[in-house]
Design a protein around this motif. Structure first.
Motif, short mmCIF file in Angstrom:
data_model
loop_
_atom_site.label_atom_id
_atom_site.label_comp_id
_atom_site.label_asym_id
_atom_site.label_seq_id
_atom_site.Cartn_x
_atom_site.Cartn_y
_atom_site.Cartn_z
N VAL A 31 43.40 45.01 35.51
CA VAL A 31 44.10 44.05 34.67
C VAL A 31 43.29 42.76 34.73
O VAL A 31 43.14 42.17 35.81
CB VAL A 31 45.55 43.79 35.15
CG1 VAL A 31 46.21 42.75 34.27
CG2 VAL A 31 46.35 45.09 35.15
N SER A 32 42.73 42.35 33.61
CA SER A 32 41.83 41.19 33.62
C SER A 32 42.02 40.33 32.39
O SER A 32 42.53 40.78 31.36
CB SER A 32 40.37 41.66 33.70
OG SER A 32 40.02 42.42 32.55
N THR A 33 41.60 39.08 32.52
CA THR A 33 41.57 38.14 31.40
C THR A 33 40.12 37.86 31.05
O THR A 33 39.31 37.61 31.93
CB THR A 33 42.28 36.83 31.75
OG1 THR A 33 43.69 37.08 31.87
CG2 THR A 33 42.06 35.77 30.69
N ALA A 34 39.81 37.91 29.75
CA ALA A 34 38.46 37.62 29.28
C ALA A 34 38.50 36.43 28.33
O ALA A 34 39.35 36.37 27.44
CB ALA A 34 37.86 38.84 28.59
N LEU A 35 37.59 35.48 28.56
CA LEU A 35 37.43 34.34 27.66
C LEU A 35 36.07 34.46 26.99
O LEU A 35 35.04 34.54 27.67
CB LEU A 35 37.50 33.01 28.43
CG LEU A 35 38.81 32.64 29.13
CD1 LEU A 35 38.86 33.26 30.53
CD2 LEU A 35 38.94 31.14 29.26
N PHE A 36 36.06 34.50 25.66
CA PHE A 36 34.83 34.59 24.88
C PHE A 36 34.65 33.28 24.11
O PHE A 36 35.61 32.78 23.52
CB PHE A 36 34.90 35.74 23.88
CG PHE A 36 35.15 37.10 24.48
CD1 PHE A 36 34.10 37.91 24.88
CD2 PHE A 36 36.45 37.57 24.62
CE1 PHE A 36 34.34 39.17 25.41
CE2 PHE A 36 36.70 38.83 25.15
CZ PHE A 36 35.64 39.63 25.54
N PHE A 37 33.42 32.77 24.09
CA PHE A 37 33.17 31.55 23.30
C PHE A 37 31.69 31.43 22.97
O PHE A 37 30.83 31.94 23.69
CB PHE A 37 33.64 30.30 24.07
CG PHE A 37 32.91 30.06 25.37
CD1 PHE A 37 31.81 29.22 25.43
CD2 PHE A 37 33.34 30.67 26.54
CE1 PHE A 37 31.14 29.01 26.62
CE2 PHE A 37 32.68 30.46 27.74
CZ PHE A 37 31.58 29.63 27.79
N ALA A 38 31.43 30.76 21.86
CA ALA A 38 30.06 30.46 21.48
C ALA A 38 29.60 29.21 22.20
O ALA A 38 30.40 28.28 22.41
CB ALA A 38 29.96 30.25 19.96
#
Length: 291
Positions: A84-91
């Motif tokens: 169970v994980s949280t992923a943050l994606f950003f440019a």
């Protein structure tokens, strides 16, 4: 077998995506893949392994991983104990900023991870609580979407990146190497931000940077997650939205002043980004109750 390039459909003005506490199972995980966006992964529960840039890492609750753009990676959750994980994606363009000459840049932690080939951050218990608090704050802002929520998300993200950059690492990068990407691409981003109408297009920006247009385009996309035309267009739309809300200028004048090729082009671009026409956007904002 070539790694899979994961696509994203992000708002060009706000290139950020949060996947909150997603359940990762072995049978549904992507194969080896990469993407232009930078990624932070925090593990809340479960266990498994993480393949990042040729290395395998143990993956368990409390771990945090830093994955720079265009880095091949793949998760292998345990079949009996899914992650169970949280992923943050950003440019990178979302957090780019002027250097204050104090040894920090928002992407410093990622560049250190890339150079040292150490993509797993060693977190103390207070650091884990701080990461979880930042994730909770970002998720709350995205859910409520109150006025200024995007600014709040950006500030929480920058504060998180600052905290991660201060974690001890086995290998410190020289200060001259902290800025990801060449100086000319940061100069180009600043030029566009200051005047998206008169900054020119790919040809003019590449010429000012003294690099070829194809090379400029490739590096620019790695930094922003979009091509030059889309990025400049997004910045022009931001300027147009501000004019619509802050003045009574007619829509055609705003379109021309903000660099659009007439009303049809402006309407098409504006509706694609906001889902409404410029006049509808202005009217809705004026009908909304003031606090």
């Amino acid at each position: 077998m070539q790694p899979f390039r994961k696509p994203f459909q992000l708002d060009p003005v706000f290139p950020f995506e949060l996947v909150l506490q997603g359940v990762r199972r072995y049978e549904t995980e992507l194969p080896d893949h990469l993407h232009d966006l930078y990624e932070l992964v925090y593990v809340h529960d479960g266990q498994g392994t993480f393949f990042i840039d040729g290395s395998l890492y143990e993956k368990k609750a409390g771990d945090l991983f830093l994955i720079p753009g265009n880095t091949v990676h793949r998760a292998f959750p345990s079949s009996g104990d899914p992650i169970v994980s949280t992923a943050l994606f950003f440019a990178p363009s979302l957090v780019h900023a002027e250097s204050l000459d104090d040894g920090h840049h928002p992407l410093r932690c990622f560049e250190r991870a890339r150079k040292s080939k150490q993509h797993k951050a060693e977190l103390t218990q207070p650091a884990r609580l701080a990461v979880e608090a930042a994730i909770e704050a970002i998720a709350g802002e995205l859910q409520t979407a109150a006025a200024g929520y995007r600014h709040a998300v950006k500030l929480h993200l920058q504060q998180l990146l600052l905290a991660l950059s201060r974690l001890p690492m086995h290998e410190e990068a020289p200060r001259s190497d902290l800025l990801p990407g060449p100086k000319w691409v940061h100069d180009a981003l600043r030029t566009i931000d200051l005047d998206p109408v008169r900054c020119g297009g790919l040809k003019e920006l590449a010429s000012a940077a003294c690099v070829s247009a194809p090379h400029f385009s490739r590096v620019f996309k790695q930094m922003t997650g979009m091509n030059v035309t889309d990025y400049v267009g997004a910045k022009r739309l931001v300027a147009a939205k501000e004019r619509l809300l802050s003045t009574d200028d007619n829509v055609e004048a705003i379109a021309n002043d903000c660099g659009f090729l007439g009303l049809p082009h402006f309407y098409q671009a504006f509706k694609k980004l906001t889902g409404m026409t410029p006049r509808g956007y202005r009217l809705q904002s004026r009908l909304e109750p003031k606090e």
